[in-house]
Design a protein around this motif. Sequence first.
Motif, PDB file in Angstrom:
ATOM      1  N   GLU A  54      29.104  60.809  48.769  1.00 34.23           N
ATOM      2  CA  GLU A  54      30.059  59.475  48.998  1.00 34.23           C
ATOM      3  C   GLU A  54      29.514  58.332  48.093  1.00 34.23           C
ATOM      4  OE1 GLU A  54      28.393  56.858  50.998  1.00 34.23           O
ATOM      5  OE2 GLU A  54      26.439  57.785  51.207  1.00 34.23           O
ATOM      6  N   GLY A  55      28.503  58.622  47.549  1.00 36.09           N
ATOM      7  CA  GLY A  55      28.056  57.620  46.291  1.00 36.09           C
ATOM      8  C   GLY A  55      28.626  57.474  45.139  1.00 36.09           C
ATOM      9  N   ASN A  56      29.561  58.384  44.707  1.00 37.52           N
ATOM     10  CA  ASN A  56      30.415  58.545  43.632  1.00 37.52           C
ATOM     11  C   ASN A  56      31.343  57.545  43.598  1.00 37.52           C
ATOM     12  OD1 ASN A  56      28.920  60.849  42.901  1.00 37.52           O
ATOM     13  ND2 ASN A  56      30.782  62.409  43.089  1.00 37.52           N
ATOM     14  N   LEU A  57      31.903  57.149  44.920  1.00 34.48           N
ATOM     15  CA  LEU A  57      32.739  56.010  44.793  1.00 34.48           C
ATOM     16  C   LEU A  57      32.192  54.470  44.565  1.00 34.48           C
ATOM     17  CD1 LEU A  57      35.741  54.879  45.696  1.00 34.48           C
ATOM     18  CD2 LEU A  57      34.892  54.639  47.976  1.00 34.48           C
ATOM     19  N   PHE A  58      30.991  54.428  45.271  1.00 38.20           N
ATOM     20  CA  PHE A  58      30.264  53.215  44.954  1.00 38.20           C
ATOM     21  C   PHE A  58      29.698  53.001  43.344  1.00 38.20           C
ATOM     22  CE2 PHE A  58      26.622  50.474  45.053  1.00 38.20           C
ATOM     23  CZ  PHE A  58      27.094  49.281  45.338  1.00 38.20           C
ATOM     24  N   TYR A  59      29.090  54.062  43.000  1.00 39.73           N
ATOM     25  CA  TYR A  59      28.430  54.124  41.742  1.00 39.73           C
ATOM     26  C   TYR A  59      29.239  54.508  40.486  1.00 39.73           C
ATOM     27  CZ  TYR A  59      24.111  53.466  43.985  1.00 39.73           C
ATOM     28  OH  TYR A  59      22.995  52.923  44.878  1.00 39.73           O
ATOM     29  N   GLY A  60      30.808  54.631  40.954  1.00 41.96           N
ATOM     30  CA  GLY A  60      31.812  54.847  39.796  1.00 41.96           C
ATOM     31  C   GLY A  60      32.639  53.651  40.091  1.00 41.96           C
ATOM     32  N   VAL A  61      33.615  53.729  40.889  1.00 40.70           N
ATOM     33  CA  VAL A  61      34.588  52.562  40.895  1.00 40.70           C
ATOM     34  C   VAL A  61      34.102  51.255  41.017  1.00 40.70           C
ATOM     35  CG1 VAL A  61      36.802  51.948  42.106  1.00 40.70           C
ATOM     36  CG2 VAL A  61      36.538  54.317  41.601  1.00 40.70           C
ATOM     37  N   VAL A  62      33.385  51.048  42.165  1.00 43.32           N
ATOM     38  CA  VAL A  62      32.966  49.830  42.854  1.00 43.32           C
ATOM     39  C   VAL A  62      31.886  49.465  41.801  1.00 43.32           C
ATOM     40  CG1 VAL A  62      31.729  48.632  44.931  1.00 43.32           C
ATOM     41  CG2 VAL A  62      33.361  50.550  45.218  1.00 43.32           C
ATOM     42  N   GLN A  63      30.954  49.794  41.560  1.00 45.67           N
ATOM     43  CA  GLN A  63      29.924  49.236  40.627  1.00 45.67           C
ATOM     44  C   GLN A  63      30.532  48.764  39.146  1.00 45.67           C
ATOM     45  OE1 GLN A  63      27.428  47.493  41.630  1.00 45.67           O
ATOM     46  NE2 GLN A  63      25.615  48.338  41.439  1.00 45.67           N
ATOM     47  N   ASP A  64      31.495  49.893  38.818  1.00 44.53           N
ATOM     48  CA  ASP A  64      32.111  49.465  37.372  1.00 44.53           C
ATOM     49  C   ASP A  64      32.975  48.145  37.672  1.00 44.53           C
ATOM     50  OD1 ASP A  64      31.250  51.399  35.955  1.00 44.53           O
ATOM     51  OD2 ASP A  64      32.915  52.871  36.240  1.00 44.53           O
ATOM     52  N   GLY A  65      33.460  47.868  38.598  1.00 44.82           N
ATOM     53  CA  GLY A  65      34.384  46.765  38.826  1.00 44.82           C
ATOM     54  C   GLY A  65      33.411  45.573  39.014  1.00 44.82           C
ATOM     55  N   ASN A  66      32.389  45.779  39.600  1.00 44.56           N
ATOM     56  CA  ASN A  66      31.250  44.563  39.850  1.00 44.56           C
ATOM     57  C   ASN A  66      30.933  44.259  38.130  1.00 44.56           C
ATOM     58  OD1 ASN A  66      31.655  44.719  42.688  1.00 44.56           O
ATOM     59  ND2 ASN A  66      29.629  45.840  43.028  1.00 44.56           N
ATOM     60  N   ASP A  67      30.650  45.366  37.619  1.00 42.84           N
ATOM     61  CA  ASP A  67      29.859  45.064  36.145  1.00 42.84           C
ATOM     62  C   ASP A  67      30.848  44.249  35.244  1.00 42.84           C
ATOM     63  OD1 ASP A  67      28.010  45.281  34.086  1.00 42.84           O
ATOM     64  OD2 ASP A  67      29.282  46.794  32.958  1.00 42.84           O
ATOM     65  N   PHE A  68      32.184  44.658  35.564  1.00 39.51           N
ATOM     66  CA  PHE A  68      33.207  44.015  34.788  1.00 39.51           C
ATOM     67  C   PHE A  68      33.372  42.659  35.154  1.00 39.51           C
ATOM     68  CE2 PHE A  68      37.763  42.325  34.411  1.00 39.51           C
ATOM     69  CZ  PHE A  68      38.058  42.678  32.940  1.00 39.51           C
ATOM     70  N   TRP A  69      33.163  42.102  36.325  1.00 39.59           N
ATOM     71  CA  TRP A  69      33.009  40.706  36.628  1.00 39.59           C
ATOM     72  C   TRP A  69      31.604  40.192  36.678  1.00 39.59           C
ATOM     73  CZ3 TRP A  69      37.560  38.496  36.667  1.00 39.59           C
ATOM     74  CH2 TRP A  69      38.853  39.360  36.715  1.00 39.59           C
ATOM     75  N   ASP A  70      30.808  40.708  36.125  1.00 43.00           N
ATOM     76  CA  ASP A  70      29.388  40.338  35.895  1.00 43.00           C
ATOM     77  C   ASP A  70      28.644  40.031  37.433  1.00 43.00           C
ATOM     78  OD1 ASP A  70      26.804  39.484  35.041  1.00 43.00           O
ATOM     79  OD2 ASP A  70      27.407  37.346  34.592  1.00 43.00           O
ATOM     80  N   ALA A  71      28.999  40.690  38.238  1.00 41.99           N
ATOM     81  CA  ALA A  71      28.672  40.835  39.757  1.00 41.99           C
ATOM     82  C   ALA A  71      28.124  42.298  40.173  1.00 41.99           C
ATOM     83  CB  ALA A  71      29.918  40.515  40.566  1.00 41.99           C
ATOM     84  N   THR A  72      27.088  42.655  39.306  1.00 44.60           N
ATOM     85  CA  THR A  72      26.758  44.134  39.708  1.00 44.60           C
ATOM     86  C   THR A  72      25.543  43.792  40.743  1.00 44.60           C
ATOM     87  OG1 THR A  72      26.827  45.006  37.557  1.00 44.60           O
ATOM     88  CG2 THR A  72      25.186  45.867  38.824  1.00 44.60           C
ATOM     89  N   PHE A  73      25.651  44.682  41.794  1.00 46.50           N
ATOM     90  CA  PHE A  73      24.697  44.668  43.223  1.00 46.50           C
ATOM     91  C   PHE A  73      23.614  45.202  42.551  1.00 46.50           C
ATOM     92  CE2 PHE A  73      28.225  44.987  46.629  1.00 46.50           C
ATOM     93  CZ  PHE A  73      28.343  43.651  46.347  1.00 46.50           C
TER      94      PHE A  73
END
Length: 137
Positions: A54-73
């Motif tokens: 299940e981490g593939n969704l977070f560490y793929g799509v979600v964190q990539d999107g966060n990184d794009f917006w300079d909002a990495t968790f």
Amino acid sequence: IFDCDHVPTRAFLQLTMGWMVEDPKIALMQTPHHFYSPDPFQRNLSAGHRTPPEGNLFYGVVQDGNDFWDATFFCGSCAVMRRTAIEPIGGFATQTVTEDAHTALKMQRLGWSTAYLRIPLAGGLATERLIPHIGQR
């Protein structure tokens, strides 16, 4: 920063620190969590061997999107943090159970950048039972 059961690759610092040297505004360089043991869903579902972690969704799509917006968790492990970004916020946030994300938000509020490198550079153990797994999430 690593959980006690995470083991970094030899290249961890080589692949993360260059970004922070190049950009002195980066407070956090987060990498994905990789688990070399199956999580409770993978272990207990009949289709578990075909179920991706299940981490593939977070560490793929979600964190990539966060990184794009300079909002990495910050995810509590598998990361490098700049001490000069941690000290002004009083250290790691402890006021909430999501102390890792809260720490990143506090640094971002002070103008620091956060970044994500989607290369697994450490491995650890997945939770063994469902209740701890849910609690961890």
